[in-house]
Design a protein around this motif. Structure first.
Motif, PDB file in Angstrom:
ATOM      1  N   SER A 232       0.843  -1.195   0.000  1.00  0.00           N
ATOM      2  CA  SER A 232       0.000   0.000   0.000  1.00  0.00           C
ATOM      3  C   SER A 232       0.878   1.245   0.000  1.00  0.00           C
ATOM      4  N   PHE A 233       0.453   2.243  -0.772  1.00  0.00           N
ATOM      5  CA  PHE A 233       1.186   3.503  -0.877  1.00  0.00           C
ATOM      6  C   PHE A 233       0.204   4.661  -0.765  1.00  0.00           C
ATOM      7  N   GLN A 234       0.626   5.711  -0.080  1.00  0.00           N
ATOM      8  CA  GLN A 234      -0.187   6.921   0.049  1.00  0.00           C
ATOM      9  C   GLN A 234       0.681   8.134  -0.276  1.00  0.00           C
ATOM     10  N   PHE A 235       0.099   9.069  -1.016  1.00  0.00           N
ATOM     11  CA  PHE A 235       0.821  10.273  -1.412  1.00  0.00           C
ATOM     12  C   PHE A 235      -0.090  11.488  -1.255  1.00  0.00           C
ATOM     13  N   LYS A 236       0.492  12.563  -0.755  1.00  0.00           N
ATOM     14  CA  LYS A 236      -0.213  13.851  -0.717  1.00  0.00           C
ATOM     15  C   LYS A 236       0.434  14.727  -1.780  1.00  0.00           C
ATOM     16  N   LEU A 237      -0.322  15.063  -2.804  1.00  0.00           N
ATOM     17  CA  LEU A 237       0.193  15.809  -3.945  1.00  0.00           C
ATOM     18  C   LEU A 237      -0.315  17.250  -3.870  1.00  0.00           C
ATOM     19  N   GLN A 238       0.624  18.199  -3.754  1.00  0.00           N
ATOM     20  CA  GLN A 238       0.270  19.619  -3.651  1.00  0.00           C
ATOM     21  C   GLN A 238       1.002  20.385  -4.763  1.00  0.00           C
ATOM     22  N   PRO A 239       0.319  20.670  -5.847  1.00  0.00           N
ATOM     23  CA  PRO A 239       0.979  21.340  -6.968  1.00  0.00           C
ATOM     24  C   PRO A 239       1.314  22.787  -6.634  1.00  0.00           C
ATOM     25  N   VAL A 240       2.439  23.269  -7.174  1.00  0.00           N
ATOM     26  CA  VAL A 240       2.838  24.672  -6.989  1.00  0.00           C
ATOM     27  C   VAL A 240       2.767  25.434  -8.299  1.00  0.00           C
ATOM     28  N   SER A 241       2.328  24.757  -9.367  1.00  0.00           N
ATOM     29  CA  SER A 241       2.206  25.416 -10.671  1.00  0.00           C
ATOM     30  C   SER A 241       1.115  24.710 -11.464  1.00  0.00           C
ATOM     31  N   GLU A 242       0.693  25.367 -12.514  1.00  0.00           N
ATOM     32  CA  GLU A 242      -0.319  24.748 -13.382  1.00  0.00           C
ATOM     33  C   GLU A 242       0.228  23.494 -14.042  1.00  0.00           C
ATOM     34  N   ALA A 243       1.523  23.494 -14.399  1.00  0.00           N
ATOM     35  CA  ALA A 243       2.127  22.311 -15.024  1.00  0.00           C
ATOM     36  C   ALA A 243       2.078  21.114 -14.078  1.00  0.00           C
ATOM     37  N   GLU A 244       2.341  21.342 -12.789  1.00  0.00           N
ATOM     38  CA  GLU A 244       2.273  20.237 -11.832  1.00  0.00           C
ATOM     39  C   GLU A 244       0.830  19.776 -11.629  1.00  0.00           C
ATOM     40  N   ALA A 245      -0.116  20.709 -11.616  1.00  0.00           N
ATOM     41  CA  ALA A 245      -1.521  20.332 -11.479  1.00  0.00           C
ATOM     42  C   ALA A 245      -1.963  19.469 -12.652  1.00  0.00           C
ATOM     43  N   GLU A 246      -1.527  19.840 -13.869  1.00  0.00           N
ATOM     44  CA  GLU A 246      -1.860  19.028 -15.046  1.00  0.00           C
ATOM     45  C   GLU A 246      -1.191  17.656 -14.962  1.00  0.00           C
ATOM     46  N   MET A 247       0.053  17.617 -14.468  1.00  0.00           N
ATOM     47  CA  MET A 247       0.774  16.359 -14.338  1.00  0.00           C
ATOM     48  C   MET A 247       0.062  15.423 -13.368  1.00  0.00           C
ATOM     49  N   ILE A 248      -0.427  15.951 -12.264  1.00  0.00           N
ATOM     50  CA  ILE A 248      -1.156  15.125 -11.300  1.00  0.00           C
ATOM     51  C   ILE A 248      -2.375  14.482 -11.959  1.00  0.00           C
ATOM     52  N   GLY A 249      -3.094  15.252 -12.762  1.00  0.00           N
ATOM     53  CA  GLY A 249      -4.252  14.707 -13.458  1.00  0.00           C
ATOM     54  C   GLY A 249      -3.874  13.573 -14.394  1.00  0.00           C
ATOM     55  N   ARG A 250      -2.754  13.707 -15.093  1.00  0.00           N
ATOM     56  CA  ARG A 250      -2.301  12.661 -16.006  1.00  0.00           C
ATOM     57  C   ARG A 250      -1.894  11.402 -15.243  1.00  0.00           C
ATOM     58  N   ILE A 251      -1.207  11.589 -14.115  1.00  0.00           N
ATOM     59  CA  ILE A 251      -0.778  10.446 -13.307  1.00  0.00           C
ATOM     60  C   ILE A 251      -1.986   9.676 -12.781  1.00  0.00           C
ATOM     61  N   ILE A 252      -2.964  10.393 -12.249  1.00  0.00           N
ATOM     62  CA  ILE A 252      -4.167   9.734 -11.737  1.00  0.00           C
ATOM     63  C   ILE A 252      -4.871   8.968 -12.853  1.00  0.00           C
ATOM     64  N   LYS A 253      -4.944   9.557 -14.035  1.00  0.00           N
ATOM     65  CA  LYS A 253      -5.622   8.899 -15.154  1.00  0.00           C
ATOM     66  C   LYS A 253      -4.921   7.610 -15.555  1.00  0.00           C
ATOM     67  N   VAL A 254      -3.575   7.614 -15.560  1.00  0.00           N
ATOM     68  CA  VAL A 254      -2.839   6.388 -15.906  1.00  0.00           C
ATOM     69  C   VAL A 254      -3.115   5.288 -14.883  1.00  0.00           C
ATOM     70  N   PHE A 255      -3.008   5.608 -13.601  1.00  0.00           N
ATOM     71  CA  PHE A 255      -3.262   4.601 -12.572  1.00  0.00           C
ATOM     72  C   PHE A 255      -4.683   4.045 -12.689  1.00  0.00           C
ATOM     73  N   ARG A 256      -5.664   4.921 -12.834  1.00  0.00           N
ATOM     74  CA  ARG A 256      -7.057   4.457 -12.905  1.00  0.00           C
ATOM     75  C   ARG A 256      -7.310   3.653 -14.174  1.00  0.00           C
ATOM     76  N   THR A 257      -6.668   4.040 -15.262  1.00  0.00           N
ATOM     77  CA  THR A 257      -6.828   3.292 -16.513  1.00  0.00           C
ATOM     78  C   THR A 257      -6.274   1.889 -16.372  1.00  0.00           C
ATOM     79  N   GLU A 258      -5.084   1.770 -15.775  1.00  0.00           N
ATOM     80  CA  GLU A 258      -4.435   0.472 -15.669  1.00  0.00           C
ATOM     81  C   GLU A 258      -5.034  -0.407 -14.581  1.00  0.00           C
ATOM     82  N   LEU A 259      -5.867   0.170 -13.728  1.00  0.00           N
ATOM     83  CA  LEU A 259      -6.582  -0.630 -12.746  1.00  0.00           C
ATOM     84  C   LEU A 259      -7.613  -1.539 -13.415  1.00  0.00           C
ATOM     85  N   TYR A 260      -8.230  -1.041 -14.477  1.00  0.00           N
ATOM     86  CA  TYR A 260      -9.347  -1.748 -15.102  1.00  0.00           C
ATOM     87  C   TYR A 260      -8.894  -2.618 -16.273  1.00  0.00           C
TER      88      TYR A 260
END
Length: 254
Positions: free
Chosen positions: A134-162
């Motif tokens: 089990s892994f837990q992460f708190k992601l706090q973006p400091v720029s729009e680029a990091e906020a967009e990156m977080i969205g992409r990371i979440i999408k990859v994990f959720r996609t590969e779950l199914y």
């Protein structure tokens, strides 16, 4: 191969954990594994727990079975005649005989003679359990680029779950006939470009993924065109290794 990373400033966070998609089912040590798709780089979490677990089951062997299992018997299973005068032995013999003809009578015999047979329970090895992580992460973006990156990371994990669907087409029917397995992840921990000397993790399936937005406060990061982004995203995920380990795998570093 796409590289997804958070935080974007890799130099500020030397410790990282990598999640790489792997599509080889041939080797447990992953030395020749073929990677495809994305590799996700996240900062190293505070604690990563490894738990090895095997499973045993109880087996009631009875008096003779227990003696054989413990190596405390000869080929002669008879009871010495001098022991037959013992009331406890007599009660057990009566109980054994009556149980053959009537289970109810056997219980009556136990109550009357005030004796109970020793089931001679032994622990028998059953199986090796699959390890989970089990892994837990708190992601706090400091720029729009990091906020967009977080969205992409979440999408990859959720996609590969199914899994993907196996379509059944014919006779005018277009339905799902089954599933293709999701891809597995190869998980590694690094400090800089050096892999940390932790136990290896065999290719593992992502079996749960949780996303929590703005758990501590309701503030937002505003992008260039006024687009709002969550300022705090908590993600939690659980992986399960795709095969049980053996003693030989421990020698390989798992």
């Amino acid at each position: 191969m796409a590289e997804l990373r958070f935080p974007l400033d890799a130099e500020s966070y030397k410790g990282e954990i990598r999640f790489s998609l792997v599509d080889s089912l041939e080797r447990s040590d992953t030395n020749n594994a073929k990677f495809k798709g994305n590799t996700i780089h996240l900062f190293l979490p505070q604690g990563v727990q490894y738990m090895d677990k095997v499973e045993y089951e109880n087996a009631e062997l009875g008096a003779v079975g227990g003696a054989i299992a413990d190596g405390n018997t000869d080929a002669d299973f008879s009871i010495p005649s001098e022991q037959l005068g013992d009331k406890g032995i007599q009660g057990l013999l009566v109980n054994s005989i009556t149980k053959t003809f009537s289970p109810g009578a056997a219980e009556v015999s136990r109550a009357r003679n005030k004796v109970a047979p020793n089931p001679n329970t032994r622990a028998l090895f059953k199986q090796v359990n699959l390890r989970t992580f089990s892994f837990q992460f708190k992601l706090q973006p400091v720029s729009e680029a990091e906020a967009e990156m977080i969205g992409r990371i979440i999408k990859v994990f959720r996609t590969e779950l199914y899994p993907s669907m196996i379509a059944a087409q014919g006779l005018g029917i277009n339905a799902s006939a089954g599933y293709n397995f999701p891809d597995r992840f190869f998980i590694q921990q690094f400090y800089g470009n050096k892999e940390l000397p932790a136990q290896k993790i065999a290719p593992a399936y992502l079996d749960s993924f949780t996303t929590n937005y703005n758990t501590a406060h309701q503030t937002f990061l505003r992008g260039k065109n006024g687009k709002p982004y969550f300022s705090e995203i908590d993600i939690a995920m659980t992986f399960m290794e795709s095969k049980p380990l053996s003693r030989k795998d421990i020698g390989f570093g798992f």
